[in-house]
Design a protein around this motif. Structure first.
Motif, PDB file in Angstrom:
ATOM      1  N   GLN A   1       0.833  -1.212   0.000  1.00  0.00           N
ATOM      2  CA  GLN A   1       0.000   0.000   0.000  1.00  0.00           C
ATOM      3  C   GLN A   1       0.867   1.261   0.000  1.00  0.00           C
ATOM      4  OE1 GLN A   1      -2.835  -0.017   3.242  1.00  0.00           O
ATOM      5  NE2 GLN A   1      -3.276  -2.187   2.926  1.00  0.00           N
ATOM      6  N   LEU A   2       2.048   1.159   0.578  1.00  0.00           N
ATOM      7  CA  LEU A   2       2.959   2.303   0.682  1.00  0.00           C
ATOM      8  C   LEU A   2       3.921   2.390  -0.495  1.00  0.00           C
ATOM      9  CD1 LEU A   2       3.848   1.885   4.454  1.00  0.00           C
ATOM     10  CD2 LEU A   2       2.154   3.423   3.461  1.00  0.00           C
ATOM     11  N   ASP A   3       4.270   1.221  -1.047  1.00  0.00           N
ATOM     12  CA  ASP A   3       5.220   1.165  -2.160  1.00  0.00           C
ATOM     13  C   ASP A   3       4.831   0.006  -3.069  1.00  0.00           C
ATOM     14  OD1 ASP A   3       7.328   0.884  -3.936  1.00  0.00           O
ATOM     15  OD2 ASP A   3       8.883   1.041  -2.407  1.00  0.00           O
ATOM     16  N   PRO A   4       4.255   0.300  -4.226  1.00  0.00           N
ATOM     17  CA  PRO A   4       3.785  -0.759  -5.116  1.00  0.00           C
ATOM     18  C   PRO A   4       4.901  -1.698  -5.596  1.00  0.00           C
ATOM     19  CG  PRO A   4       3.112   1.415  -5.920  1.00  0.00           C
ATOM     20  CD  PRO A   4       3.962   1.635  -4.723  1.00  0.00           C
ATOM     21  N   ASP A   5       6.158  -1.275  -5.507  1.00  0.00           N
ATOM     22  CA  ASP A   5       7.274  -2.104  -5.967  1.00  0.00           C
ATOM     23  C   ASP A   5       7.871  -2.984  -4.872  1.00  0.00           C
ATOM     24  OD1 ASP A   5       7.111  -1.014  -8.545  1.00  0.00           O
ATOM     25  OD2 ASP A   5       8.354   0.695  -7.950  1.00  0.00           O
ATOM     26  N   ILE A   6       7.221  -3.050  -3.707  1.00  0.00           N
ATOM     27  CA  ILE A   6       7.822  -3.750  -2.573  1.00  0.00           C
ATOM     28  C   ILE A   6       8.046  -5.236  -2.839  1.00  0.00           C
ATOM     29  CG2 ILE A   6       5.717  -4.295  -1.286  1.00  0.00           C
ATOM     30  CD1 ILE A   6       9.073  -3.100   0.186  1.00  0.00           C
ATOM     31  N   TYR A   7       7.154  -5.890  -3.573  1.00  0.00           N
ATOM     32  CA  TYR A   7       7.331  -7.327  -3.822  1.00  0.00           C
ATOM     33  C   TYR A   7       8.607  -7.602  -4.601  1.00  0.00           C
ATOM     34  CZ  TYR A   7       2.612  -8.294  -2.115  1.00  0.00           C
ATOM     35  OH  TYR A   7       1.499  -8.407  -1.338  1.00  0.00           O
ATOM     36  N   SER A   8       8.864  -6.819  -5.650  1.00  0.00           N
ATOM     37  CA  SER A   8      10.085  -7.046  -6.421  1.00  0.00           C
ATOM     38  C   SER A   8      11.318  -6.693  -5.597  1.00  0.00           C
ATOM     39  CB  SER A   8      10.069  -6.278  -7.740  1.00  0.00           C
ATOM     40  OG  SER A   8       9.981  -4.895  -7.513  1.00  0.00           O
ATOM     41  N   LEU A   9      11.246  -5.637  -4.805  1.00  0.00           N
ATOM     42  CA  LEU A   9      12.368  -5.269  -3.939  1.00  0.00           C
ATOM     43  C   LEU A   9      12.622  -6.351  -2.901  1.00  0.00           C
ATOM     44  CD1 LEU A   9      14.472  -3.189  -2.995  1.00  0.00           C
ATOM     45  CD2 LEU A   9      12.684  -2.177  -1.588  1.00  0.00           C
ATOM     46  N   PHE A  10      11.560  -6.852  -2.289  1.00  0.00           N
ATOM     47  CA  PHE A  10      11.685  -7.905  -1.281  1.00  0.00           C
ATOM     48  C   PHE A  10      12.281  -9.176  -1.903  1.00  0.00           C
ATOM     49  CE2 PHE A  10       9.813 -11.577   1.005  1.00  0.00           C
ATOM     50  CZ  PHE A  10      10.392 -11.367   2.250  1.00  0.00           C
ATOM     51  N   THR A  11      11.759  -9.588  -3.051  1.00  0.00           N
ATOM     52  CA  THR A  11      12.244 -10.793  -3.731  1.00  0.00           C
ATOM     53  C   THR A  11      13.716 -10.651  -4.093  1.00  0.00           C
ATOM     54  OG1 THR A  11      10.035 -11.192  -4.607  1.00  0.00           O
ATOM     55  CG2 THR A  11      11.850 -12.329  -5.700  1.00  0.00           C
ATOM     56  N   LYS A  12      14.092  -9.493  -4.602  1.00  0.00           N
ATOM     57  CA  LYS A  12      15.495  -9.257  -4.970  1.00  0.00           C
ATOM     58  C   LYS A  12      16.392  -9.295  -3.731  1.00  0.00           C
ATOM     59  CE  LYS A  12      18.512  -6.120  -7.468  1.00  0.00           C
ATOM     60  NZ  LYS A  12      18.601  -4.908  -8.278  1.00  0.00           N
ATOM     61  N   THR A  13      15.958  -8.651  -2.672  1.00  0.00           N
ATOM     62  CA  THR A  13      16.753  -8.613  -1.444  1.00  0.00           C
ATOM     63  C   THR A  13      16.912 -10.008  -0.846  1.00  0.00           C
ATOM     64  OG1 THR A  13      15.931  -6.379  -1.031  1.00  0.00           O
ATOM     65  CG2 THR A  13      16.988  -7.496   0.814  1.00  0.00           C
ATOM     66  N   VAL A  14      15.824 -10.780  -0.823  1.00  0.00           N
ATOM     67  CA  VAL A  14      15.886 -12.152  -0.302  1.00  0.00           C
ATOM     68  C   VAL A  14      16.850 -12.997  -1.141  1.00  0.00           C
ATOM     69  CG1 VAL A  14      14.535 -14.282  -0.036  1.00  0.00           C
ATOM     70  CG2 VAL A  14      13.641 -12.122   0.841  1.00  0.00           C
TER      71      VAL A  14
END
Length: 178
Positions: free
Chosen positions: A110-123
């Motif tokens: 809700q705060l950052d629409p790109d969070i899933y890709s950022l999270f996946t990349k970081t993981v």
């Protein structure tokens, strides 16, 4: 100053069932200790309470912040408090569970629409033994709410205490301001 701090009691009160995620910050005098046993003993002498292991593991990061010349601009926040602010109430699932990770990622989206890709990349870049998934999510809520234009930061304690060094002992809470 009092121990544990008033701000920690307010954060626990706000979190209800998630209250155990807030543990007392150690008194500053124990940061110079070289072992947990030494720090625990000194902490008991100074505050009447033992030092929690979780606090001991935070010592390197606390010392790092203490060494900054910009320390006065560093603000304290707690990820669970911020997630409760964004959600409107404390979250139901532990951040250590898949349900808790999913809940938190949904709020972050809700705060950052790109969070899933950022999270996946970081993981993918940092294995769990280097950085746990919940630590990545905690860092994300702290970073995003610190600079998000629609979330205004305030202190959880309306009448905060101050350390001997003059630093405000407060945790940030956020409110949505469109």
């Amino acid at each position: 100053s009092e121990y544990p701090r008033q701000v920690e009691a307010l954060a626990r009160q706000k979190l209800g069932k998630r209250r155990s995620s807030v543990f007392p910050v150690p008194c500053i005098e124990v940061l110079a200790c070289r072992s947990y046993q030494e720090a625990n003993l000194l902490h008991k002498q100074l505050t009447g309470a033992g030092l929690q292991k979780q606090s001991w593991f935070l010592f390197p990061k606390i010392k790092e912040v203490e060494s900054f010349s910009i320390e006065s601009s560093v603000k304290e926040a707690h990820p669970e408090v911020l997630f409760a602010d964004v959600n409107g109430e404390p979250l139901s699932a532990s951040k250590k569970t898949n349900q808790g990770i999913t809940q938190r990622l949904g709020l972050l989206k809700q705060l950052d629409p790109d969070i899933y890709s950022l999270f996946t990349k970081t993981v993918s870049l940092y294995p769990r033994k280097i950085c746990a998934r919940d630590d990545i999510i905690d860092a994300s809520i702290l970073a995003i709410t610190a600079c998000h234009p629609e979330w205004r930061a305030d202190g959880i304690d309306q009448h905060p205490d101050y350390s001997a060094e003059g630093h405000e002992m407060n945790m940030r809470t956020v409110k949505y301001i469109p």
